[in-house]
Design a protein around this motif. Structure first.
Motif, PDB file in Angstrom:
ATOM      1  N   ASN A 177      44.112  39.817  33.887  1.00 32.20           N
ATOM      2  CA  ASN A 177      45.396  40.324  34.359  1.00 32.20           C
ATOM      3  C   ASN A 177      45.491  40.226  35.881  1.00 32.20           C
ATOM      4  OD1 ASN A 177      47.942  41.913  33.886  1.00 32.20           O
ATOM      5  ND2 ASN A 177      46.904  43.280  35.326  1.00 32.20           N
ATOM      6  N   GLU A 178      46.614  39.731  36.353  1.00 35.97           N
ATOM      7  CA  GLU A 178      46.909  39.705  37.794  1.00 35.97           C
ATOM      8  C   GLU A 178      45.669  39.389  38.626  1.00 35.97           C
ATOM      9  OE1 GLU A 178      49.049  43.280  38.844  1.00 35.97           O
ATOM     10  OE2 GLU A 178      50.898  42.429  38.053  1.00 35.97           O
ATOM     11  N   ILE A 179      45.050  38.284  38.273  1.00 37.57           N
ATOM     12  CA  ILE A 179      43.793  37.889  38.931  1.00 37.57           C
ATOM     13  C   ILE A 179      43.968  37.764  40.453  1.00 37.57           C
ATOM     14  CG2 ILE A 179      44.273  35.448  38.397  1.00 37.57           C
ATOM     15  CD1 ILE A 179      41.232  35.057  38.050  1.00 37.57           C
ATOM     16  N   ASN A 180      45.208  37.481  40.879  1.00 39.28           N
ATOM     17  CA  ASN A 180      45.445  37.261  42.312  1.00 39.28           C
ATOM     18  C   ASN A 180      45.624  38.550  43.109  1.00 39.28           C
ATOM     19  OD1 ASN A 180      47.938  37.310  40.714  1.00 39.28           O
ATOM     20  ND2 ASN A 180      48.989  37.094  42.659  1.00 39.28           N
ATOM     21  N   ASN A 181      45.678  39.709  42.453  1.00 39.60           N
ATOM     22  CA  ASN A 181      45.812  40.945  43.239  1.00 39.60           C
ATOM     23  C   ASN A 181      44.703  41.088  44.266  1.00 39.60           C
ATOM     24  OD1 ASN A 181      48.098  41.791  42.023  1.00 39.60           O
ATOM     25  ND2 ASN A 181      47.160  43.377  40.778  1.00 39.60           N
ATOM     26  N   GLN A 182      43.528  40.533  43.944  1.00 37.74           N
ATOM     27  CA  GLN A 182      42.401  40.727  44.850  1.00 37.74           C
ATOM     28  C   GLN A 182      42.512  39.915  46.137  1.00 37.74           C
ATOM     29  OE1 GLN A 182      38.774  39.715  42.658  1.00 37.74           O
ATOM     30  NE2 GLN A 182      40.061  38.505  41.291  1.00 37.74           N
ATOM     31  N   SER A 183      43.499  39.022  46.204  1.00 40.15           N
ATOM     32  CA  SER A 183      43.765  38.362  47.490  1.00 40.15           C
ATOM     33  C   SER A 183      44.065  39.413  48.553  1.00 40.15           C
ATOM     34  CB  SER A 183      44.990  37.451  47.382  1.00 40.15           C
ATOM     35  OG  SER A 183      44.604  36.158  47.024  1.00 40.15           O
ATOM     36  N   ASN A 184      44.578  40.536  48.089  1.00 35.89           N
ATOM     37  CA  ASN A 184      44.891  41.678  48.937  1.00 35.89           C
ATOM     38  C   ASN A 184      43.617  42.493  49.180  1.00 35.89           C
ATOM     39  OD1 ASN A 184      47.046  42.838  50.159  1.00 35.89           O
ATOM     40  ND2 ASN A 184      48.114  43.353  48.259  1.00 35.89           N
ATOM     41  N   TYR A 185      42.569  41.820  49.691  1.00 37.31           N
ATOM     42  CA  TYR A 185      41.253  42.465  49.671  1.00 37.31           C
ATOM     43  C   TYR A 185      41.093  43.570  50.708  1.00 37.31           C
ATOM     44  CZ  TYR A 185      40.428  39.006  53.317  1.00 37.31           C
ATOM     45  OH  TYR A 185      40.540  38.235  54.439  1.00 37.31           O
ATOM     46  N   GLN A 186      42.100  43.720  51.599  1.00 38.18           N
ATOM     47  CA  GLN A 186      42.037  44.827  52.565  1.00 38.18           C
ATOM     48  C   GLN A 186      42.143  46.167  51.854  1.00 38.18           C
ATOM     49  OE1 GLN A 186      44.165  42.399  52.311  1.00 38.18           O
ATOM     50  NE2 GLN A 186      44.949  41.663  54.258  1.00 38.18           N
ATOM     51  N   TYR A 187      42.754  46.158  50.663  1.00 41.26           N
ATOM     52  CA  TYR A 187      42.900  47.393  49.899  1.00 41.26           C
ATOM     53  C   TYR A 187      41.793  47.472  48.860  1.00 41.26           C
ATOM     54  CZ  TYR A 187      47.540  47.837  51.911  1.00 41.26           C
ATOM     55  OH  TYR A 187      48.579  47.958  52.790  1.00 41.26           O
ATOM     56  N   PRO A 188      40.866  48.421  49.005  1.00 43.23           N
ATOM     57  CA  PRO A 188      39.721  48.476  48.088  1.00 43.23           C
ATOM     58  C   PRO A 188      40.129  48.513  46.617  1.00 43.23           C
ATOM     59  CG  PRO A 188      39.397  49.988  49.920  1.00 43.23           C
ATOM     60  CD  PRO A 188      40.779  49.431  50.082  1.00 43.23           C
ATOM     61  N   LEU A 189      41.241  49.171  46.302  1.00 35.60           N
ATOM     62  CA  LEU A 189      41.641  49.320  44.896  1.00 35.60           C
ATOM     63  C   LEU A 189      41.784  47.967  44.180  1.00 35.60           C
ATOM     64  CD1 LEU A 189      42.612  51.312  42.632  1.00 35.60           C
ATOM     65  CD2 LEU A 189      44.937  50.902  43.452  1.00 35.60           C
ATOM     66  N   PHE A 190      42.331  46.981  44.883  1.00 37.18           N
ATOM     67  CA  PHE A 190      42.629  45.719  44.211  1.00 37.18           C
ATOM     68  C   PHE A 190      41.371  44.933  43.849  1.00 37.18           C
ATOM     69  CE2 PHE A 190      46.757  46.541  46.343  1.00 37.18           C
ATOM     70  CZ  PHE A 190      47.485  46.695  45.173  1.00 37.18           C
ATOM     71  N   GLY A 191      40.452  44.835  44.799  1.00 35.06           N
ATOM     72  CA  GLY A 191      39.210  44.123  44.488  1.00 35.06           C
ATOM     73  C   GLY A 191      38.420  44.874  43.431  1.00 35.06           C
ATOM     74  N   TYR A 192      38.474  46.179  43.547  1.00 33.39           N
ATOM     75  CA  TYR A 192      37.728  47.008  42.616  1.00 33.39           C
ATOM     76  C   TYR A 192      38.234  46.818  41.190  1.00 33.39           C
ATOM     77  CZ  TYR A 192      35.372  51.094  40.808  1.00 33.39           C
ATOM     78  OH  TYR A 192      34.585  51.922  40.079  1.00 33.39           O
ATOM     79  N   CYS A 193      39.542  46.841  41.029  1.00 34.42           N
ATOM     80  CA  CYS A 193      40.089  46.757  39.673  1.00 34.42           C
ATOM     81  C   CYS A 193      39.985  45.362  39.090  1.00 34.42           C
ATOM     82  CB  CYS A 193      41.533  47.239  39.660  1.00 34.42           C
ATOM     83  SG  CYS A 193      41.572  49.002  39.902  1.00 34.42           S
ATOM     84  N   CYS A 194      40.170  44.350  39.912  1.00 35.40           N
ATOM     85  CA  CYS A 194      40.049  42.986  39.380  1.00 35.40           C
ATOM     86  C   CYS A 194      38.591  42.642  39.083  1.00 35.40           C
ATOM     87  CB  CYS A 194      40.611  41.967  40.368  1.00 35.40           C
ATOM     88  SG  CYS A 194      42.406  41.927  40.476  1.00 35.40           S
ATOM     89  N   SER A 195      37.674  43.124  39.909  1.00 30.98           N
ATOM     90  CA  SER A 195      36.323  42.546  39.864  1.00 30.98           C
ATOM     91  C   SER A 195      35.173  43.514  40.052  1.00 30.98           C
ATOM     92  CB  SER A 195      36.197  41.492  40.968  1.00 30.98           C
ATOM     93  OG  SER A 195      37.230  40.568  40.836  1.00 30.98           O
ATOM     94  N   GLY A 196      35.464  44.786  40.262  1.00 37.46           N
ATOM     95  CA  GLY A 196      34.387  45.741  40.515  1.00 37.46           C
ATOM     96  C   GLY A 196      33.741  45.553  41.870  1.00 37.46           C
ATOM     97  N   VAL A 197      34.490  45.009  42.807  1.00 36.21           N
ATOM     98  CA  VAL A 197      33.954  44.764  44.153  1.00 36.21           C
ATOM     99  C   VAL A 197      34.910  45.363  45.185  1.00 36.21           C
ATOM    100  CG1 VAL A 197      33.292  42.993  45.832  1.00 36.21           C
ATOM    101  CG2 VAL A 197      32.921  42.575  43.397  1.00 36.21           C
ATOM    102  N   ASP A 198      34.351  46.124  46.123  1.00 31.58           N
ATOM    103  CA  ASP A 198      35.148  46.606  47.255  1.00 31.58           C
ATOM    104  C   ASP A 198      34.907  45.621  48.404  1.00 31.58           C
ATOM    105  OD1 ASP A 198      36.196  47.770  49.483  1.00 31.58           O
ATOM    106  OD2 ASP A 198      35.270  49.739  49.186  1.00 31.58           O
ATOM    107  N   TYR A 199      35.846  44.707  48.579  1.00 36.97           N
ATOM    108  CA  TYR A 199      35.636  43.631  49.567  1.00 36.97           C
ATOM    109  C   TYR A 199      35.541  44.162  50.987  1.00 36.97           C
ATOM    110  CZ  TYR A 199      36.688  40.438  45.720  1.00 36.97           C
ATOM    111  OH  TYR A 199      36.653  39.767  44.537  1.00 36.97           O
TER     112      TYR A 199
END
Ligand code: P53
Length: 478
Positions: A177-199
């Protein structure tokens, strides 16, 4: 003859995700997912990712709206609206509670068997997302989430188990789902939810992002190939959060800046739909000195796992001004993202732009020539229950009507091949970005509130009857 209508078999329905509706977070042998360690927030108050389930935090996804216990009643309401399909996800942690077990949890598999049987009994076909912001928490703690290549194997195992189990019940699948949300890696929530990573905690966030993405692209492609072997009738899609970037003006720099920014949407579909990395991304890696680890067979895996269709969400558009790009505080953290003076916004600042949906359908179809599926669209709003129990959500009807009108133009006038339309949160659920109950999308109201009160009782909003009529008339009566 000129086509004036939507196709007869158009898939009208609604969409949710397991963690946002089910609750029952520790029932039936389910393990904790990343959504189970996310606290509730509000507009302007971030959700906290806690280190396990801790005292003193509110975890709205633990109970959500108890779809786990009430799905029969809810599906009967979907059937009353005439749904042809229902999009939800399979909670990975019901099937593999930790994520790395060799054998699946039978109670979890049985739950989705029962859920899908109930849908099919009402003539509603399930549309299934394999990963919707709910990976096993254990895979984050013990493996570092999707940074670790081993997670590819765990995800493919999970996907294979469910695709085999439900091969006669589910035809439409989506990988991430919404794999590209993590492009917004400045926001921890997005990387966390897409991938379990706080970029934000990574020494080089972009290096980590693209390594994660490579793993997810490989996993997605493997799942597509495997799915087609399990059942050649399967249609397996990718899923993009399509928030198009417009140029703020016709100034050539604005136009070019928007083209460049759109790469952050397209790179995902370019890889998943075409099966190889686009040139602009390879150049970007080269320029930045990023070294992405790949195995020799990966290029072939990507080529052999192109998706059958593109699922996407559409809620809003954004506008970019090149001159403002040096100001890193653009809207949603995107440099140069400025308010569009031609559109209004929701109470959460999401800009309402129905024409942007027709625009998105056109640009995606022109680029890929693959069927499209609008798997999320909708209006998050506060609803008011009147003294007589009515909920007059005319604002929601207005939003959806305007978007369906533009969707029809894309299909009828522009010839876009569109599979269906599943508005988000067809039953009120826990908001993803804020964890609120108060941000509602549903045709069905759920009596549950952010202070913890509420009976969880369901009732029909004004939009319920409206949408039933839309479906019954195949989009003719709006
Ligand atoms: P909530 C951003 C842009 C478009 C869609 O969001 C987005 C987001 C946030 O990532 O997310 C999707 O509940 C997502 C759903 C989510 C829905 O939009 O924050 O796929 O899980 O609930 C609506 O209002």
């Amino acid at each position: 003859m000129k086509q004036q209508r939507l196709p007869k078999d158009f898939l009208w329905g609604g969409a949710v995700a397991a963690h946002q509706v089910e609750g029952g977070w520790d029932q039936g042998g389910k393990g904790p997912s990343i959504a189970d360690v996310l606290s509730g927030g509000a507009h302007g108050v971030d959700r906290v990712m806690t280190d396990g389930v801790l005292d003193g935090y509110r975890y709205p996804n633990h109970q959500a709206v108890d779809f786990y216990g009430r799905y029969k009643q809810d599906i009967a309401l979907f059937a009353e609206m005439g749904f042809k399909c229902f999009r939800t996800s399979i909670a990975w942690t019901r099937i593999f509670p930790l994520g790395d077990e060799p054998e699946p949890n039978e109670a979890g598999l049985q739950f989705y068997d029962d859920l899908f049987d109930e849908l099919l009994k009402h003539g509603i076909q399930p549309v299934i997302t394999l990963s919707h912001f709910e990976m096993p928490y254990h895979l984050v703690k013990a493996y570092g989430g999707w940074k670790n290549r081993q997670v590819v194997e765990f995800f493919v195992r999970f996907s294979e188990v469910v695709m085999r189990r439900y091969r006669h019940k589910v035809k439409y699948w989506m990988t991430f789902n919404e794999i590209n949300n993590q492009s917004n890696y400045q926001y921890p929530l997005f990387g966390y939810c897409c991938s379990g990573v706080d970029y934000t905690r990574e020494e080089n966030p972009e290096q980590a992002l693209y390594q994660v993405l490579h793993h997810q692209f490989v996993a997605s492609a493997q799942v597509v190939k495997l799915g087609h072997q399990i059942n050649p009738e399967f249609k397996i899609g990718c899923m993009l959060a399509c928030v198009p970037f417009y140029p703020y003006s016709c100034k050539p720099d604005d136009v070019m800046y928007a083209v460049e920014a759109m790469h952050q949407r397209y790179l995902y579909t370019d890889v998943q739909v075409r099966g190889y990395y686009p040139s602009y991304l390879l150049r970007d890696w080269e320029r930045k000195g990023l070294q992405i680890e790949m195995q020799p067979q990966d290029a072939q895996i990507l080529r052999e796992g192109c998706t059958d269709y593109i699922g996407f969400s559409y809620y809003m558009s954004n506008a970019l001004q090149a001159d403002a790009a040096s100001n890193s505080d653009g809207m949603f953290g995107f440099p140069g993202n400025v308010a569009n003076p031609h559109v209004k916004a929701s109470d959460w600042g999401w800009q309402i732009d129905p024409v942007g949906l027709r625009y998105s359908l056109n640009v995606l179809y022109e680029r890929y020539q693959k069927p499209l599926f609008i798997v999320e669209n909708g209006f998050g709003a506060f609803d008011k229950v009147e003294a007589d129990g009515q909920i007059n959500d005319d604002y929601r009807i207005d939003y959806l009507r305007a978007h369906i009108e533009e969707m029809k133009k894309a299909v009828i006038e522009d010839g876009v091949d569109l599979i269906g339309y599943t508005p988000w949160g067809c039953i009120d659920c826990v908001s993803f970005t804020t964890g609120e109950y108060g941000k509602r999308y549903g045709f069905i109201y759920v009596d549950k509130h952010d202070d913890g009160t509420g009976s969880l009782a369901r009732s029909r909003k004004k939009s319920f009857d409206w949408y039933r009529n839309v479906i019954a008339s195949n989009g003719e009566q709006l």
